[in-house]
Structures are given as structure tokens and as C-alpha cells.
Design a protein around this motif. Sequence first.
Motif, short mmCIF file in Angstrom:
data_model
loop_
_atom_site.label_atom_id
_atom_site.label_comp_id
_atom_site.label_asym_id
_atom_site.label_seq_id
_atom_site.Cartn_x
_atom_site.Cartn_y
_atom_site.Cartn_z
N GLY A 103 0.81 -1.20 0.00
CA GLY A 103 0.00 0.00 0.00
C GLY A 103 0.85 1.26 0.00
N LYS A 104 1.91 1.27 0.80
CA LYS A 104 2.78 2.45 0.84
C LYS A 104 3.46 2.66 -0.51
CE LYS A 104 3.79 2.58 5.80
NZ LYS A 104 3.10 3.89 5.96
N ALA A 105 3.93 1.58 -1.13
CA ALA A 105 4.57 1.70 -2.43
C ALA A 105 3.58 2.19 -3.47
CB ALA A 105 5.15 0.34 -2.85
N ALA A 106 2.36 1.63 -3.44
CA ALA A 106 1.35 2.06 -4.40
C ALA A 106 0.96 3.51 -4.18
CB ALA A 106 0.11 1.16 -4.27
N GLY A 107 0.90 3.92 -2.91
CA GLY A 107 0.56 5.30 -2.60
C GLY A 107 1.59 6.27 -3.16
N LEU A 108 2.87 5.91 -3.05
CA LEU A 108 3.92 6.77 -3.59
C LEU A 108 3.83 6.87 -5.11
CD1 LEU A 108 6.95 5.63 -1.39
CD2 LEU A 108 5.76 7.83 -1.28
N LEU A 109 3.57 5.71 -5.76
CA LEU A 109 3.43 5.71 -7.22
C LEU A 109 2.23 6.53 -7.65
CD1 LEU A 109 4.24 1.98 -8.09
CD2 LEU A 109 5.60 3.98 -8.72
N PHE A 110 1.11 6.36 -6.93
CA PHE A 110 -0.10 7.09 -7.29
C PHE A 110 0.11 8.59 -7.12
CE2 PHE A 110 -3.99 9.26 -6.01
CZ PHE A 110 -4.78 9.02 -7.12
N LYS A 111 0.69 9.00 -5.99
CA LYS A 111 0.90 10.43 -5.76
C LYS A 111 1.86 11.02 -6.77
CE LYS A 111 -0.16 10.12 -0.82
NZ LYS A 111 0.40 10.04 0.54
N GLY A 112 2.87 10.24 -7.14
CA GLY A 112 3.80 10.73 -8.15
C GLY A 112 3.12 10.95 -9.48
N ALA A 113 2.24 10.03 -9.85
CA ALA A 113 1.49 10.19 -11.10
C ALA A 113 0.50 11.34 -11.00
CB ALA A 113 0.77 8.89 -11.44
N ALA A 114 -0.22 11.42 -9.87
CA ALA A 114 -1.26 12.45 -9.71
C ALA A 114 -0.67 13.86 -9.82
CB ALA A 114 -1.96 12.28 -8.37
N ARG A 115 0.55 14.06 -9.34
CA ARG A 115 1.17 15.39 -9.38
C ARG A 115 1.35 15.88 -10.82
NH1 ARG A 115 4.23 13.05 -5.01
NH2 ARG A 115 3.75 14.12 -3.05
N ARG A 116 1.43 14.96 -11.78
CA ARG A 116 1.69 15.32 -13.17
C ARG A 116 0.40 15.46 -14.00
NH1 ARG A 116 4.85 10.61 -12.61
NH2 ARG A 116 3.55 9.57 -14.15
#
Length: 456
Positions: free
Chosen positions: A61-74
Motif C-alpha cells: 500500500g505504501k509503495a502504491a501510494g507513492l506511485l499514485f501520488k507521483g502520477a497524480a502530481r503530473r
Amino acid sequence: MTMTDDNGTTSAHVHPAGPAADRGPAAWTPTGVPASPATIDPDVWPGVAQPPSGAKAAVAGKAAGLLFKGAARRLPLRVVYPDGTVLGQGGPEAPVMTMVRPEAFEARIGDNGLIGLGESFMAGDWEASDLAGVLEVFAAAVDTLIPMPLQKLRSLYLPRTPKQERNAEQNTRSNISRHYDLSNDLFATFLDATMSYSSALFPAAAGPLDAVEWDVLAQAQQDKIDRLLDKAGVGQGTRLLEIGTGWGELALRAAARGATVYSVTLSSEQQALAQQRIADAGYSHQVTVALQDYRAVEGEYDAVVSVEMIEAVGYEYWPIYFQTIDRVLAPGGKVAIQAITMPHGRMLATRNAYTWVHKYIFPGGFLPSVRAIESVTQQNTTLRVRERMGMGDHYAATLRLWEERFLAKSRDVGELGFDAVFQRMWLFYLCYSRAGFQSGYLDVQQIVLDRREAQL
């Protein structure tokens, strides 16, 4: 209509109809979407009732959260968190994704990828003021959401279609039944009077497609059918095979032209209502609706028409689908099909994936590319593609009207026994589908085939 998406993980399918988990009056979110109940029945919705837990789920979940937030910022949207954090490049008019339970959301996508994205919406872990708009942003960026090095590992972690959902003859009846036999009354809540469950073809006089209104939908559905019948040369005395009956509108319009129609379906609910409509119109002597797999069809037909059925055939069975059409088509005959398509590269990359749409909506479904249809017919049949017309924007308009109608009929859907989780699932499906067409990721084609090249 049959749709598939392109990521996810495997799980046993749950029949989505059932007793409501919340026994009190239905509640609605500010956007008019049925609110997910505080307590979800795990027997009805085992993949939704609780997010994954445990140490492995926490790390994922933490890894997915980081990936999601990284994508969402763009991305050109706004993702709003409970603590006031806002991610994304969207301005004031951009679609808004509101996190309600971000930890649960991250746990679900960490464990189940895009299956988790859909399940988290079903559970109420996030909301959207414009659900189709949010999903359109993701659809448009599908190739860049996950970093390329991780995309290359997809074959190591993406599951394959469960054996019982492959479209072998022993499975197809069950696969079709799990969607089309939900309830004729359910489909009637959001379809127009023609009961057409495929893209309409709107006339220019209807105005801009993003603003067409409900009262033109039925005629636009009939216009779509009439164009296919015209292209297949269906008229007085035509022997017509229809693969995929739906609820009978195409068979009715073909019979009105003087054709004799043999139509096959694997949905007992569709067969019953189609036969009733045909009898009421006085065409029972011209139309036969058989509960039969397309592979078992015998005889000879002057024309074959199939509307958005190839998507339920399955990647490995496309050759036999077209070989069957080739086998029964009379000399000089024509074929007209309507097919939802996806880009060829994405089709190849995702042909073995098991997805949220497979789990909850269309088991066994898969979308072809135009190139795949041309290749399969050239390599396995004497049929050749002669003409095609893309009309993806018309499908986006059709889906918007269905979505609006479905939301307006939410109380009626609830009275039929479909709970709030089901309604959120169905809304996600309609909006996800619309997003695919609005982003250009999906298209729908009317394709005409014949044998002219083979006769030279």
C-alpha cells in the motif's frame, strides 16, 4: 456492450446482485451517487467489504501510494486529501478526486492494481464530482502512469484469466449469463425504448455530441441498426444470421424489411424478452431466436450481422468466430459487424490480463484492434474488410445518456434488489467506459466484410 480494461489481479467473481447490505433508507453523496453503506456484507462483496490488511498489504500500500501520488502530481486533475493536501496540475475547472479513506485506497491498489481502483470506489474510499472526467484523465495517461521499468515487469505479476472464464463452449453460457441475465428490468431502467445496449449513431441535426439529449437516443439507435442492415444488403427475402440477439431490436427491424432472421444468444433473459417483443410486433413467423453458441450455427445465410458481440468472443477464439461466419455465408453475401476496438499495441500488451471489468462486469471479454480483425480474417477466412467507420464520440454520448438515466433511476434500481455497492460498481463501469471513448483510448467501428478479393 462488452468492455475490458488493462490491468488488475485475479479473484473469484461475485454475482453483484443481492440483498442490500444497508437495510435502512438509501443515502446519496452530494453528487447524486448512492453512498456506500457503513457496513458492507462480506458474503455479497468479499472483495469490497474490507481493504487488504497485514504487513505485506501495508508495504504494498505504501509503495502504491507513492506511485499514485507521483502520477497524480503530473496529471490535469485535482486529488484532494482529508488533511487538505491537493495534488495535480488541474485548475479550478479540472475534475476532482476526493480521498475519503486514503489508506484503504492505497492498500487496495497496492494489492489489486486497477481492480483495487474500482473496488475502492465501490467501497466509498474515494469520490468524484465528475467520475468520468477523473477516469478520462487516467485513461489518457495510461501508458505513463507506471514507470517504464515497472511496466516491463507486468508479465511477472499480472494474473491470467481463470480457466473457468475462458470462452470455451462449456464456459460461454455462464460468462454471458453473469452479465446479461442480471435482470431485464435493470437494463430497462437506463436503456431507451429500443432496449439497445450498444453505441447509437446520432444525426448531425441532433447537435454537438457532448450535448445530445435523451429524446433523440431511440432514433439514433435505430439509425445505427439501419446503417448496418443497409451495408449488409438486408431486404425482402434476405436470409439473415444475427450473432448476439440483444433484446431483439435489430431482428425486428430486419423482419420489417422482409428478411427471415435466425438470431442466436446465450442469455435466457434476453431470449425471453426478444421473443416477446417479436411476437408482439407480429414477426414470430419470420424470426427465430435460439439459445445457441455461435459455433453451433448451421445453414446458409445471405447476410451476417453482429453488434458488439465480438468483444465477448475471447482473443484465442476470434479465428473460429470469423471462420463460422465464413462457413455459413452464402456466395455473394455480406457481413456487417459493430465492434469496440482498442489500439493494437495495447491489445497485445493486455491480452492475458485479468481486470476489474472481468471480475465484476464481463468475464471472458476482450477488445480487438482493427488490425487484429483484418489479420485474423486474412489468415483464417476468405472474408476481407471492405469498409469501416469509426464512431467513438457517438459511444461517449450514448454512455453519458445511460449514466444520467441510471443515476436518475437509482431508487428504482434499489427497489429491484441492487444495493448501493452494486450501483456504485455499475456507475464506475459506465463512467470508465465513457472515459475510454472520450480520451480516444477506445473506438467503436462499423465494419463491412465480403469475399470479393477471394473471387478474383
